[in-house]
Design a protein around this motif. Structure first.
Motif, PDB file in Angstrom:
ATOM      1  N   ASP A  96      -7.951 -26.925  24.085  1.00 26.47           N
ATOM      2  CA  ASP A  96      -6.890 -27.261  25.045  1.00 26.47           C
ATOM      3  C   ASP A  96      -7.009 -26.467  26.341  1.00 26.47           C
ATOM      4  O   ASP A  96      -6.895 -27.033  27.440  1.00 26.47           O
ATOM      5  CB  ASP A  96      -5.512 -27.026  24.417  1.00 26.47           C
ATOM      6  N   GLU A  97      -7.212 -25.161  26.236  1.00 27.77           N
ATOM      7  CA  GLU A  97      -7.325 -24.337  27.446  1.00 27.77           C
ATOM      8  C   GLU A  97      -8.545 -24.731  28.266  1.00 27.77           C
ATOM      9  O   GLU A  97      -8.510 -24.713  29.503  1.00 27.77           O
ATOM     10  CB  GLU A  97      -7.397 -22.861  27.056  1.00 27.77           C
TER      11      GLU A  97
ATOM     12  N   ASP B 173      -7.760 -28.096  30.017  1.00 29.11           N
ATOM     13  CA  ASP B 173      -6.829 -27.890  31.131  1.00 29.11           C
ATOM     14  C   ASP B 173      -7.547 -27.301  32.337  1.00 29.11           C
ATOM     15  O   ASP B 173      -7.315 -27.713  33.486  1.00 29.11           O
ATOM     16  CB  ASP B 173      -5.676 -26.973  30.702  1.00 29.11           C
ATOM     17  N   PHE B 174      -8.430 -26.341  32.071  1.00 27.74           N
ATOM     18  CA  PHE B 174      -9.158 -25.707  33.172  1.00 27.74           C
ATOM     19  C   PHE B 174     -10.102 -26.691  33.855  1.00 27.74           C
ATOM     20  O   PHE B 174     -10.139 -26.785  35.089  1.00 27.74           O
ATOM     21  CB  PHE B 174      -9.942 -24.507  32.658  1.00 27.74           C
TER      22      PHE B 174
ATOM     23  N   ASN C  24     -10.004 -29.965  33.936  1.00 26.31           N
ATOM     24  CA  ASN C  24      -9.243 -30.984  34.671  1.00 26.31           C
ATOM     25  C   ASN C  24      -8.685 -30.428  35.976  1.00 26.31           C
ATOM     26  O   ASN C  24      -8.677 -31.122  37.004  1.00 26.31           O
ATOM     27  CB  ASN C  24      -8.115 -31.517  33.792  1.00 26.31           C
ATOM     28  N   SER C  25      -8.224 -29.186  35.945  1.00 23.15           N
ATOM     29  CA  SER C  25      -7.700 -28.580  37.176  1.00 23.15           C
ATOM     30  C   SER C  25      -8.820 -28.355  38.190  1.00 23.15           C
ATOM     31  O   SER C  25      -8.614 -28.504  39.398  1.00 23.15           O
ATOM     32  CB  SER C  25      -6.989 -27.257  36.870  1.00 23.15           C
TER      33      SER C  25
ATOM     34  N   CYS D  89      -6.938 -37.734  25.496  1.00 21.58           N
ATOM     35  CA  CYS D  89      -6.871 -36.384  26.075  1.00 21.58           C
ATOM     36  C   CYS D  89      -8.253 -35.845  26.396  1.00 21.58           C
ATOM     37  O   CYS D  89      -8.447 -35.154  27.404  1.00 21.58           O
ATOM     38  CB  CYS D  89      -6.152 -35.442  25.112  1.00 21.58           C
TER      39      CYS D  89
ATOM     40  N   SER E 128     -12.614 -38.123  29.907  1.00 20.15           N
ATOM     41  CA  SER E 128     -12.206 -38.152  31.317  1.00 20.15           C
ATOM     42  C   SER E 128     -12.458 -39.509  31.952  1.00 20.15           C
ATOM     43  O   SER E 128     -11.977 -39.768  33.053  1.00 20.15           O
ATOM     44  CB  SER E 128     -12.948 -37.073  32.101  1.00 20.15           C
TER      45      SER E 128
ATOM     46  N   LYS F  80      -4.201 -41.805  33.596  1.00 22.36           N
ATOM     47  CA  LYS F  80      -5.180 -41.062  34.405  1.00 22.36           C
ATOM     48  C   LYS F  80      -6.426 -41.889  34.721  1.00 22.36           C
ATOM     49  O   LYS F  80      -7.171 -41.564  35.659  1.00 22.36           O
ATOM     50  CB  LYS F  80      -5.604 -39.789  33.666  1.00 22.36           C
TER      51      LYS F  80
END
Length: 337
Positions: free
Chosen positions: A28-29, A32-33, A35-36, A277, A280, A323
């Motif tokens: 998960d982390e 998130d990274f 994607n950011s 999730c 991409s 997305k």
């Protein structure tokens, strides 16, 4: 206790661009990274993955005991509490200054905790050919404590290296090492310009053999992610190493088994969420769902019931599939004809 160290690291570094806690609990982390990064970061991006080839079986006991002592002392120091109280039911622990006389909770001060940890390390035995052997190097794989103990062992080396950079004022290295992730014995370095690979032997002891596992310069697998760099952006796709095996791997339930049908069909929605999730791109999502539908139908699932589950996902999870920038219904519903 690792969660306490993580929270303290975030608090201590909240005004600095640096990272002294590489440990993650899952993908998960990392997701998130990445994607950011695709949203706010520009320019060339580098990715590298590494693996400890013999982590559990190669840890010298004297190093392990030393690192556990450093870690426990540090946690008790910034917590400023005398005792830790593990809860056997919730699998969590809290810190406190006093032990209640009528409390049924187990309490450990740092001396007692270290005594128990050292006992655990020194008293691992196996029986082979009617002979009893004591393990003097490494820790037993498969025990409840092994992943946490190994995690702490590596974390102490990583923390001390970053602290040395901070004390030396080496901001260049600190900035490049801010995006390092480690899940157990798997490492992932992002946008470090190859620095992390060059200093592995400076961070970890010689007993820890670390090898690079990239598929190519701009493509690698990490946990259940297949990550690549395309036109300066990260692309993520689901990765299952079982697909690389030359033999058939059984997964997901069969409807003629003992698992209730409602729970079996519930797995389909959970996998739709997971696929959405992770992937991409819509193409990756479509391919994973197509493969899953084909597999489940061969295991007795009804295509009409899967279709209903997909429609439920489609209506309730626009926050996930939105997305992709397209209405997925027309292209996906054909999978259920």
């Amino acid at each position: 206790m690792l969660h306490s160290a993580k929270n303290f690291s975030r608090y201590k570094n909240r005004f600095h661009y640096r990272n002294d806690f590489f440990v993650v609990d899952g993908h998960d982390e990392v997701l998130d990274f990445l994607n950011s990064c695709n949203i706010v970061h520009k320019g060339r991006k580098s990715i590298s993955t590494f693996d400890f080839s013999t982590l559990y079986t190669s840890i010298p006991h004297h190093q392990l005991k030393t690192n556990l002592e450093k870690f426990v002392n540090r946690i008790f120091e910034f917590k400023e509490k005398k005792f830790i109280f593990p809860n056997l039911y919730t699998k969590r622990a809290y810190f406190g200054d006093a032990v209640s006389s009528n409390s049924k909770n187990i309490a450990f001060d740092k001396e007692k905790l270290l005594l128990c940890l050292n006992y655990l390390i020194d008293n691992a035995y196996i029986v082979h050919n009617s002979q009893v052997y004591r393990q003097i190097v490494g820790i037993p794989m498969g025990t409840n404590s092994a992943p946490h103990v190994a995690n702490i062992y590596l974390f102490v080396y990583e923390y001390e290296y970053i602290e040395a950079l901070i004390n030396d004022g080496n901001s260049k290295y600190l900035e490049k090492l801010v995006n390092i992730f480690r899940f157990q014995d798997d490492l992932f370095a992002v946008n470090d310009d190859g620095l992390f690979e060059s200093i592995l032997t400076d961070i970890y002891p010689v007993e820890m053999k670390v090898s690079k596992t990239n598929i190519s310069t701009f493509k690698c697998s990490y946990l259940d992610l297949l990550i690549s760099v395309y036109k300066g952006k990260f692309r993520m796709k689901l990765y299952d190493k079982r697909d690389d095996y030359k033999f058939k791997v059984f997964s997901y339930p069969y409807l003629d088994g003992n698992i209730p049908n409602t729970r079996s069909y519930g797995i389909f929605i959970s996998q739709l969420v997971r696929f959405c999730c992770v992937n991409s791109t819509f193409v990756g999502f479509h391919d994973d769902v197509s493969n899953l539908v084909n597999k489940l139908c061969k295991q007795g699932f009804m295509i009409a019931a899967l279709r209903k589950k997909f429609i439920k996902f489609y209506k309730s999870r626009i926050n996930l599939w939105g997305k992709y920038g397209v209405d997925i219904f027309d292209k996906m519903i054909k999978l259920f004809d």
